[in-house]
Write a protein that holds these residues in place. Sequence first.
Motif, PDB file in Angstrom:
ATOM      1  N   GLU A  20       0.808  -1.221   0.000  1.00  0.00           N
ATOM      2  CA  GLU A  20       0.000   0.000   0.000  1.00  0.00           C
ATOM      3  C   GLU A  20       0.843   1.273   0.000  1.00  0.00           C
ATOM      4  O   GLU A  20       0.310   2.360   0.185  1.00  0.00           O
ATOM      5  CB  GLU A  20      -0.933  -0.010   1.203  1.00  0.00           C
ATOM      6  N   ALA A  21       2.155   1.147  -0.203  1.00  0.00           N
ATOM      7  CA  ALA A  21       3.095   2.278  -0.248  1.00  0.00           C
ATOM      8  C   ALA A  21       3.055   3.103   1.039  1.00  0.00           C
ATOM      9  O   ALA A  21       3.167   4.326   1.012  1.00  0.00           O
ATOM     10  CB  ALA A  21       2.828   3.151  -1.468  1.00  0.00           C
ATOM     11  N   LYS A  22       2.921   2.418   2.173  1.00  0.00           N
ATOM     12  CA  LYS A  22       2.926   3.085   3.476  1.00  0.00           C
ATOM     13  C   LYS A  22       4.201   2.727   4.237  1.00  0.00           C
ATOM     14  O   LYS A  22       4.175   2.390   5.419  1.00  0.00           O
ATOM     15  CB  LYS A  22       1.696   2.686   4.279  1.00  0.00           C
ATOM     16  N   THR A  23       5.321   2.819   3.538  1.00  0.00           N
ATOM     17  CA  THR A  23       6.591   2.407   4.134  1.00  0.00           C
ATOM     18  C   THR A  23       6.991   3.281   5.324  1.00  0.00           C
ATOM     19  O   THR A  23       7.785   2.850   6.157  1.00  0.00           O
ATOM     20  CB  THR A  23       7.714   2.424   3.080  1.00  0.00           C
ATOM     21  N   PHE A  24       6.435   4.475   5.421  1.00  0.00           N
ATOM     22  CA  PHE A  24       6.734   5.354   6.553  1.00  0.00           C
ATOM     23  C   PHE A  24       6.220   4.765   7.868  1.00  0.00           C
ATOM     24  O   PHE A  24       6.634   5.196   8.940  1.00  0.00           O
ATOM     25  CB  PHE A  24       6.133   6.748   6.326  1.00  0.00           C
ATOM     26  N   ARG A  25       5.356   3.763   7.809  1.00  0.00           N
ATOM     27  CA  ARG A  25       4.799   3.135   9.010  1.00  0.00           C
ATOM     28  C   ARG A  25       5.518   1.842   9.390  1.00  0.00           C
ATOM     29  O   ARG A  25       5.150   1.174  10.354  1.00  0.00           O
ATOM     30  CB  ARG A  25       3.314   2.856   8.800  1.00  0.00           C
ATOM     31  N   ILE A  26       6.570   1.503   8.670  1.00  0.00           N
ATOM     32  CA  ILE A  26       7.276   0.236   8.947  1.00  0.00           C
ATOM     33  C   ILE A  26       7.935   0.253  10.327  1.00  0.00           C
ATOM     34  O   ILE A  26       7.943  -0.766  11.013  1.00  0.00           O
ATOM     35  CB  ILE A  26       8.286  -0.090   7.822  1.00  0.00           C
ATOM     36  N   ASP A  27       8.461   1.397  10.762  1.00  0.00           N
ATOM     37  CA  ASP A  27       9.062   1.461  12.106  1.00  0.00           C
ATOM     38  C   ASP A  27       8.057   1.056  13.175  1.00  0.00           C
ATOM     39  O   ASP A  27       8.389   0.355  14.131  1.00  0.00           O
ATOM     40  CB  ASP A  27       9.605   2.853  12.399  1.00  0.00           C
ATOM     41  N   SER A  28       6.825   1.499  13.022  1.00  0.00           N
ATOM     42  CA  SER A  28       5.774   1.136  13.971  1.00  0.00           C
ATOM     43  C   SER A  28       5.517  -0.371  13.942  1.00  0.00           C
ATOM     44  O   SER A  28       5.319  -1.003  14.986  1.00  0.00           O
ATOM     45  CB  SER A  28       4.497   1.901  13.634  1.00  0.00           C
ATOM     46  N   GLU A  29       5.544  -0.945  12.762  1.00  0.00           N
ATOM     47  CA  GLU A  29       5.337  -2.392  12.621  1.00  0.00           C
ATOM     48  C   GLU A  29       6.490  -3.162  13.259  1.00  0.00           C
ATOM     49  O   GLU A  29       6.289  -4.220  13.861  1.00  0.00           O
ATOM     50  CB  GLU A  29       5.202  -2.759  11.145  1.00  0.00           C
ATOM     51  N   ILE A  30       7.705  -2.636  13.150  1.00  0.00           N
ATOM     52  CA  ILE A  30       8.866  -3.278  13.782  1.00  0.00           C
ATOM     53  C   ILE A  30       8.700  -3.246  15.301  1.00  0.00           C
ATOM     54  O   ILE A  30       8.978  -4.225  15.994  1.00  0.00           O
ATOM     55  CB  ILE A  30      10.183  -2.615  13.341  1.00  0.00           C
ATOM     56  N   THR A  32       5.923  -3.179  16.966  1.00  0.00           N
ATOM     57  CA  THR A  32       4.872  -4.142  17.282  1.00  0.00           C
ATOM     58  C   THR A  32       5.392  -5.568  17.169  1.00  0.00           C
ATOM     59  O   THR A  32       4.951  -6.450  17.909  1.00  0.00           O
ATOM     60  CB  THR A  32       3.671  -3.957  16.322  1.00  0.00           C
ATOM     61  N   GLY A  33       6.337  -5.798  16.265  1.00  0.00           N
ATOM     62  CA  GLY A  33       6.859  -7.134  16.014  1.00  0.00           C
ATOM     63  C   GLY A  33       8.004  -7.559  16.912  1.00  0.00           C
ATOM     64  O   GLY A  33       8.721  -8.505  16.590  1.00  0.00           O
ATOM     65  N   LYS A  34       8.198  -6.886  18.048  1.00  0.00           N
ATOM     66  CA  LYS A  34       9.280  -7.283  18.955  1.00  0.00           C
ATOM     67  C   LYS A  34       9.143  -8.733  19.391  1.00  0.00           C
ATOM     68  O   LYS A  34      10.141  -9.418  19.593  1.00  0.00           O
ATOM     69  CB  LYS A  34       9.318  -6.371  20.179  1.00  0.00           C
ATOM     70  N   ARG A  35       7.923  -9.217  19.500  1.00  0.00           N
ATOM     71  CA  ARG A  35       7.718 -10.607  19.932  1.00  0.00           C
ATOM     72  C   ARG A  35       8.236 -11.600  18.898  1.00  0.00           C
ATOM     73  O   ARG A  35       8.465 -12.763  19.202  1.00  0.00           O
ATOM     74  CB  ARG A  35       6.251 -10.859  20.247  1.00  0.00           C
ATOM     75  N   TYR A  36       8.417 -11.140  17.665  1.00  0.00           N
ATOM     76  CA  TYR A  36       8.968 -11.985  16.600  1.00  0.00           C
ATOM     77  C   TYR A  36      10.481 -11.807  16.452  1.00  0.00           C
ATOM     78  O   TYR A  36      11.094 -12.399  15.581  1.00  0.00           O
ATOM     79  CB  TYR A  36       8.307 -11.665  15.261  1.00  0.00           C
ATOM     80  N   GLY A  37      11.075 -10.950  17.272  1.00  0.00           N
ATOM     81  CA  GLY A  37      12.508 -10.711  17.219  1.00  0.00           C
ATOM     82  C   GLY A  37      12.910  -9.486  16.422  1.00  0.00           C
ATOM     83  O   GLY A  37      14.090  -9.271  16.167  1.00  0.00           O
ATOM     84  N   MET A  38      11.917  -8.673  16.030  1.00  0.00           N
ATOM     85  CA  MET A  38      12.245  -7.451  15.294  1.00  0.00           C
ATOM     86  C   MET A  38      12.822  -6.420  16.254  1.00  0.00           C
ATOM     87  O   MET A  38      12.503  -6.413  17.444  1.00  0.00           O
ATOM     88  CB  MET A  38      11.002  -6.877  14.619  1.00  0.00           C
ATOM     89  N   GLN A  39      13.675  -5.551  15.728  1.00  0.00           N
ATOM     90  CA  GLN A  39      14.354  -4.579  16.575  1.00  0.00           C
ATOM     91  C   GLN A  39      14.686  -3.337  15.772  1.00  0.00           C
ATOM     92  O   GLN A  39      15.239  -3.431  14.680  1.00  0.00           O
ATOM     93  CB  GLN A  39      15.635  -5.221  17.093  1.00  0.00           C
ATOM     94  N   LEU A  40      14.367  -2.178  16.319  1.00  0.00           N
ATOM     95  CA  LEU A  40      14.723  -0.916  15.677  1.00  0.00           C
ATOM     96  C   LEU A  40      16.193  -0.599  15.923  1.00  0.00           C
ATOM     97  O   LEU A  40      16.756  -0.963  16.960  1.00  0.00           O
ATOM     98  CB  LEU A  40      13.877   0.232  16.231  1.00  0.00           C
ATOM     99  N   LEU A  41      16.809   0.093  14.984  1.00  0.00           N
ATOM    100  CA  LEU A  41      18.202   0.509  15.141  1.00  0.00           C
ATOM    101  C   LEU A  41      18.358   1.360  16.399  1.00  0.00           C
ATOM    102  O   LEU A  41      19.302   1.183  17.168  1.00  0.00           O
ATOM    103  CB  LEU A  41      18.655   1.295  13.908  1.00  0.00           C
ATOM    104  N   ASP A  42      17.437   2.266  16.628  1.00  0.00           N
ATOM    105  CA  ASP A  42      17.518   3.141  17.799  1.00  0.00           C
ATOM    106  C   ASP A  42      17.505   2.340  19.099  1.00  0.00           C
ATOM    107  O   ASP A  42      18.243   2.651  20.031  1.00  0.00           O
ATOM    108  CB  ASP A  42      16.359   4.139  17.794  1.00  0.00           C
ATOM    109  N   ASP A  43      16.682   1.307  19.164  1.00  0.00           N
ATOM    110  CA  ASP A  43      16.626   0.469  20.367  1.00  0.00           C
ATOM    111  C   ASP A  43      17.936  -0.265  20.594  1.00  0.00           C
ATOM    112  O   ASP A  43      18.407  -0.386  21.727  1.00  0.00           O
ATOM    113  CB  ASP A  43      15.479  -0.545  20.262  1.00  0.00           C
ATOM    114  N   HIS A  44      18.543  -0.755  19.519  1.00  0.00           N
ATOM    115  CA  HIS A  44      19.813  -1.472  19.659  1.00  0.00           C
ATOM    116  C   HIS A  44      20.938  -0.515  20.051  1.00  0.00           C
ATOM    117  O   HIS A  44      21.785  -0.847  20.888  1.00  0.00           O
ATOM    118  CB  HIS A  44      20.158  -2.211  18.375  1.00  0.00           C
ATOM    119  N   LEU A  45      20.945   0.692  19.485  1.00  0.00           N
ATOM    120  CA  LEU A  45      21.937   1.692  19.886  1.00  0.00           C
ATOM    121  C   LEU A  45      21.835   1.990  21.377  1.00  0.00           C
ATOM    122  O   LEU A  45      22.844   2.076  22.080  1.00  0.00           O
ATOM    123  CB  LEU A  45      21.753   2.986  19.087  1.00  0.00           C
ATOM    124  N   TRP A  46      20.617   2.165  21.859  1.00  0.00           N
ATOM    125  CA  TRP A  46      20.414   2.466  23.272  1.00  0.00           C
ATOM    126  C   TRP A  46      20.855   1.294  24.154  1.00  0.00           C
ATOM    127  O   TRP A  46      21.486   1.490  25.185  1.00  0.00           O
ATOM    128  CB  TRP A  46      18.952   2.820  23.530  1.00  0.00           C
TER     129      TRP A  46
END
Length: 67
Positions: A20-30, A32-46
């Motif tokens: 749907e070309a809503k790639t700006f919302r992928i960070d939010s999906e990441i 939400t997906g922490k239970r699947y092992g997803m991780q934001l760069l900012d979280d890993h830096l911290w």
Amino acid sequence: MVAAYEFMYVTPGVQNLIREAKTFRIDSEIQTGKRYGMQLLDDHLWMLFQAGKSVLKKPSIRAKSPA
């Protein structure tokens, strides 16, 4: 030197955002997906900064969303 990573798995939600070309919302999906092992760069830096493994004085220098 330590590398920081962002992890994203292709889930139906991620596929739908791309379709749907809503790639700006992928960070939010990441977040939400922490239970699947997803991780934001900012979280890993911290996490590296808190563990004392980061040589950066301010991890926000490399963060996507410095806050």
